[in-house]
Enzyme design. Structure first.
Site, PDB file in Angstrom:
ATOM      1  N   GLU A  29     -27.960 -22.356  -3.730  1.00 10.55           N
ATOM      2  CA  GLU A  29     -29.199 -22.564  -4.290  1.00 10.55           C
ATOM      3  C   GLU A  29     -29.896 -21.162  -4.529  1.00 10.55           C
ATOM      4  O   GLU A  29     -30.865 -21.075  -5.137  1.00 10.55           O
ATOM      5  CB  GLU A  29     -30.119 -23.331  -3.261  1.00 10.55           C
ATOM      6  CG  GLU A  29     -30.426 -22.764  -1.888  1.00 10.55           C
ATOM      7  CD  GLU A  29     -29.252 -22.916  -0.885  1.00 10.55           C
ATOM      8  OE1 GLU A  29     -28.248 -23.618  -1.433  1.00 10.55           O
ATOM      9  OE2 GLU A  29     -29.435 -22.414   0.164  1.00 10.55           O
TER      10      GLU A  29
ATOM     11  N   GLU B  32     -47.573 -15.634  -1.451  1.00 11.33           N
ATOM     12  CA  GLU B  32     -47.535 -16.945  -0.618  1.00 11.33           C
ATOM     13  C   GLU B  32     -48.352 -16.827   0.506  1.00 11.33           C
ATOM     14  O   GLU B  32     -49.014 -17.829   0.911  1.00 11.33           O
ATOM     15  CB  GLU B  32     -46.060 -16.883  -0.268  1.00 11.33           C
ATOM     16  CG  GLU B  32     -45.774 -18.380   0.149  1.00 11.33           C
ATOM     17  CD  GLU B  32     -44.260 -18.426   0.698  1.00 11.33           C
ATOM     18  OE1 GLU B  32     -43.303 -17.377   0.456  1.00 11.33           O
ATOM     19  OE2 GLU B  32     -43.914 -19.575   1.319  1.00 11.33           O
TER      20      GLU B  32
ATOM     21  N   CYS C  12     -32.682  -4.386  10.440  1.00 10.26           N
ATOM     22  CA  CYS C  12     -31.146  -4.124   9.863  1.00 10.26           C
ATOM     23  C   CYS C  12     -30.711  -2.620  10.019  1.00 10.26           C
ATOM     24  O   CYS C  12     -29.576  -2.708  10.033  1.00 10.26           O
ATOM     25  CB  CYS C  12     -31.352  -4.397   8.184  1.00 10.26           C
ATOM     26  SG  CYS C  12     -32.285  -5.945   7.913  1.00 10.26           S
TER      27      CYS C  12
ATOM     28  N   LYS D  59     -25.133 -11.275   5.441  1.00  9.82           N
ATOM     29  CA  LYS D  59     -25.433 -11.392   3.993  1.00  9.82           C
ATOM     30  C   LYS D  59     -24.172 -12.057   3.317  1.00  9.82           C
ATOM     31  O   LYS D  59     -24.122 -12.607   2.234  1.00  9.82           O
ATOM     32  CB  LYS D  59     -25.699 -10.106   3.440  1.00  9.82           C
ATOM     33  CG  LYS D  59     -27.132  -9.600   3.909  1.00  9.82           C
ATOM     34  CD  LYS D  59     -28.253 -10.267   3.060  1.00  9.82           C
ATOM     35  CE  LYS D  59     -29.635  -9.882   3.693  1.00  9.82           C
ATOM     36  NZ  LYS D  59     -30.764 -10.389   3.235  1.00  9.82           N
TER      37      LYS D  59
ATOM     38  N   CYS E 137     -36.098 -13.351   5.372  1.00 10.65           N
ATOM     39  CA  CYS E 137     -35.056 -12.360   4.493  1.00 10.65           C
ATOM     40  C   CYS E 137     -33.959 -11.914   5.313  1.00 10.65           C
ATOM     41  O   CYS E 137     -32.872 -11.686   4.985  1.00 10.65           O
ATOM     42  CB  CYS E 137     -35.832 -11.185   4.193  1.00 10.65           C
ATOM     43  SG  CYS E 137     -36.674 -10.312   5.164  1.00 10.65           S
TER      44      CYS E 137
ATOM     45  N   GLU F 232     -24.809 -15.386   3.301  1.00 10.55           N
ATOM     46  CA  GLU F 232     -26.152 -15.720   2.438  1.00 10.55           C
ATOM     47  C   GLU F 232     -25.675 -16.088   0.811  1.00 10.55           C
ATOM     48  O   GLU F 232     -26.220 -16.692   0.183  1.00 10.55           O
ATOM     49  CB  GLU F 232     -27.019 -14.811   2.585  1.00 10.55           C
ATOM     50  CG  GLU F 232     -28.341 -15.034   1.737  1.00 10.55           C
ATOM     51  CD  GLU F 232     -29.411 -13.901   1.828  1.00 10.55           C
ATOM     52  OE1 GLU F 232     -29.935 -13.528   2.740  1.00 10.55           O
ATOM     53  OE2 GLU F 232     -29.590 -13.178   0.826  1.00 10.55           O
TER      54      GLU F 232
ATOM     55  N   SER G 125     -41.201 -18.699   4.859  1.00  8.56           N
ATOM     56  CA  SER G 125     -41.376 -18.314   3.485  1.00  8.56           C
ATOM     57  C   SER G 125     -40.308 -18.517   2.589  1.00  8.56           C
ATOM     58  O   SER G 125     -39.300 -18.560   2.948  1.00  8.56           O
ATOM     59  CB  SER G 125     -41.578 -16.788   3.551  1.00  8.56           C
ATOM     60  OG  SER G 125     -41.610 -16.151   1.979  1.00  8.56           O
TER      61      SER G 125
ATOM     62  N   GLU H 164     -44.081 -12.612  -1.303  1.00  6.58           N
ATOM     63  CA  GLU H 164     -44.473 -13.211   0.165  1.00  6.58           C
ATOM     64  C   GLU H 164     -45.643 -13.030   0.300  1.00  6.58           C
ATOM     65  O   GLU H 164     -46.299 -13.803   1.181  1.00  6.58           O
ATOM     66  CB  GLU H 164     -43.380 -12.282   1.156  1.00  6.58           C
ATOM     67  CG  GLU H 164     -43.121 -13.150   2.413  1.00  6.58           C
ATOM     68  CD  GLU H 164     -42.134 -12.523   3.330  1.00  6.58           C
ATOM     69  OE1 GLU H 164     -41.114 -13.145   2.949  1.00  6.58           O
ATOM     70  OE2 GLU H 164     -42.319 -11.584   3.950  1.00  6.58           O
TER      71      GLU H 164
HETATM   72 FE1  SF4 Z   1     -30.788  -9.924   9.943  1.00  4.00          FE
HETATM   73 FE2  SF4 Z   1     -29.206  -8.199  11.204  1.00  4.00          FE
HETATM   74 FE3  SF4 Z   1     -28.661  -9.109   8.730  1.00  4.00          FE
HETATM   75 FE4  SF4 Z   1     -30.548  -7.500   9.093  1.00  4.00          FE
HETATM   76  S1  SF4 Z   1     -28.610  -6.662   9.444  1.00  4.00           S
HETATM   77  S2  SF4 Z   1     -30.536  -9.222   7.973  1.00  4.00           S
HETATM   78  S3  SF4 Z   1     -31.503  -8.175  11.146  1.00  4.00           S
HETATM   79  S4  SF4 Z   1     -28.487 -10.277  10.472  1.00  4.00           S
END
Ligand code: SF4
Length: 472
Positions: free
Chosen positions: A250, A165, A396, A242, A183, A245, A203, A162
């Site tokens: 991809e 970049e 987080c 996540k 992220c 995610e 990014s 990053e």
């Molecule tokens: Fe985003 Fe919250 Fe997950 Fe951290 S814990 S990546 S701030 S959604």
């Protein structure tokens, strides 16, 4: 024959349920990879709806999440923290992980994100914000994992990519400015659905867990003479989003770097709460465990990787690296403690002098605070170069998968955050480029930041998903 009456009744029931959802509580799609609602426990108090709006501001700024409008969830799980009757929780994966742990044909790898280690012990009666990676590592080994790795390694990789970049966007005009961090999967999903015109500003560097996953299923797999499908990679995160995610195809690039159906770079995500549940379920005496250490290859990363868990941490780490890339010098003490981007304010900003060039940065704590800046970016009136956005309050450490032994408030968020910053200060290696394992992986395998291999493995693409809102 289709029973039209029954069909009509079912439709009516669905629409009444949706109306109730829109008015009183957040709507949880039964196919959501992130969240689950036990309707029988819901007392319709409406706290989940307030928590959602506080974090995202979606109903205030967009035509969603209000009566008669589509319901949209970006998966952050703040609603689960607000639910006092355990009706709302993460979509659990611990049963599948338990099954995998009994699969002796596979190599079982677990990686743990930095925010987990400053919150997990709260589940076992310890003080808020206790930095405790040792017991967590031992507990993971007792659960049966063959390798315990640290996501701060992946965070260091994210910083390397990053920062390079950012520098190339600034110095070579190789991309749009301001550059936004990418992220946080809830933030990325928000941009794709609500503000696709700023996708070029994101990014392309993958998140730390995604980079870690790609390296484990390629570099690590080759070292162990295994195929990607012979490895089960579980990640422990503070984050419910996540779980979404890792469903993005991809992001799975193992097996000669091309997507291979069915093989994911990260197989399962467990939240901090789910890990605590597993530890209790397996009768592991957490409080009495000795301190374990991470496995070599991907042990703890730099201090910059550790602070990723706090709002402002990604920005601060990337600036340490950008400074080194542009000047060839180690960042000064001031740059190693960027007070202005730390803390729990909604919008934080700073100007950094890097070798005579002023880099203007902003840190957004909670998507609802990003709205004004996004409008400026769209009007070309934004003079920031680099902007970090995290959905959850405090970053987080305040993620939707964190313990909720007490109502999570700013006092608890600050304690968790302070624990990460203290750890950073105590470490000899504060910058990603000084991490010996990072140097080794770039030398042996990746061929340097932004190389062809790094781009194939560590960068991703985004999609305009605005039409998905209308479909709802
Ligand atoms: Fe985003 Fe919250 Fe997950 Fe951290 S814990 S990546 S701030 S959604």
């Amino acid at each position: 024959m289709v029973d039209l009456k029954k069909l009509k009744q079912e439709k009516l029931k669905q629409s009444l349920k949706k109306k109730l959802d829109s008015n009183v509580r957040v709507f949880v799609d039964e196919n959501s990879p992130c969240l689950f609602r036990d309707v029988s426990k819901c007392i319709k108090c409406g706290r989940c709806k307030e928590a959602c709006e506080m974090a995202t501001g979606l109903a205030q700024h967009y035509d969603v999440n209000k009566p008669g409008k589509p319901d949209v969830c970006i998966g952050c799980g703040q609603c689960t923290l607000s639910c006092g009757v355990d009706s709302l929780r993460e979509k659990s994966s611990y049963r599948q992980v338990l099954e995998e742990l009994n699969n002796y044909d596979k190599v079982l790898v677990v990686s743990t994100a930095p925010a987990v280690r400053v919150a997990l012990s709260e589940e076992f009666g310890f003080d808020f914000g206790k930095y405790d990676e040792g017991k967590m590592i031992t507990a993971l080994r007792m659960l049966g994992f063959d390798y315990v790795f640290d996501v701060t390694f992946g965070a260091d990789l994210t910083v390397m990519e990053e920062a390079n970049e950012l520098v190339s966007r600034i110095t070579k005009k190789a991309g749009k400015l301001p550059m936004f961090t990418s992220c946080c999967p809830s933030w990325v999903k928000f941009v794709e659905m609500f503000e696709p015109s700023i996708i070029p500003n994101l990014s392309t560097a993958k998140s730390p867990i995604a980079m870690q996953g790609s390296i484990i299923k390629t570099y690590f797999a080759r070292q162990k003479k295994k195929k990607p499908e012979d490895i089960v990679h579980v990640v422990i995160t503070p984050c419910t989003a996540k779980k979404y995610e890792i469903t993005r195809e991809e992001l799975s690039v193992s097996d000669d770097f091309g997507y291979m159906p069915g093989v994911k770079d990260v197989d399962y995500v467990l939240t901090t709460r789910e890990l605590a549940h597993l530890i209790r379920r397996q009768n592991i005496p957490y409080g009495n465990l000795y301190d374990g250490t991470f496995d070599e290859l991907f042990p703890r990363g730099s201090g910059g990787g550790v602070i990723f868990g706090s709002s402002g941490g990604v920005m601060e780490s990337a600036l340490r690296e950008a400074y080194y890339i542009l000047t060839g010098n180690m960042p000064s003490e001031n740059l190693l403690k960027l007070e202005k981007v730390r803390g729990l304010n909604g919008v934080k900003e700073d100007e950094i002098n890097i070798g005579g060039a002023i880099v203007k940065v902003a840190v957004i704590n909670g998507i609802k605070n990003a709205y004004d800046i996004i409008q400026k970016v769209k009007n070309n009136t934004c003079d920031y170069d680099f902007i970090e956005v995290m959905t959850c309050p405090g970053g987080c450490i305040g993620g939707g998968g964190q313990p909720k032994v007490k109502n999570v408030d700013d006092f608890i968020r600050k304690k968790r955050s302070d624990a990460l910053y203290s750890k950073d200060e105590s470490l000899n290696i504060r910058c990603a480029h000084n991490n010996p394992q990072i140097i080794k992986v770039y030398n042996d395998f990746l061929d340097g930041p932004l190389s062809e291999t790094s781009k194939a493995l560590l960068h991703t693409k985004y999609f305009d998903r605005s039409k998905e809102i209308k479909k709802l």
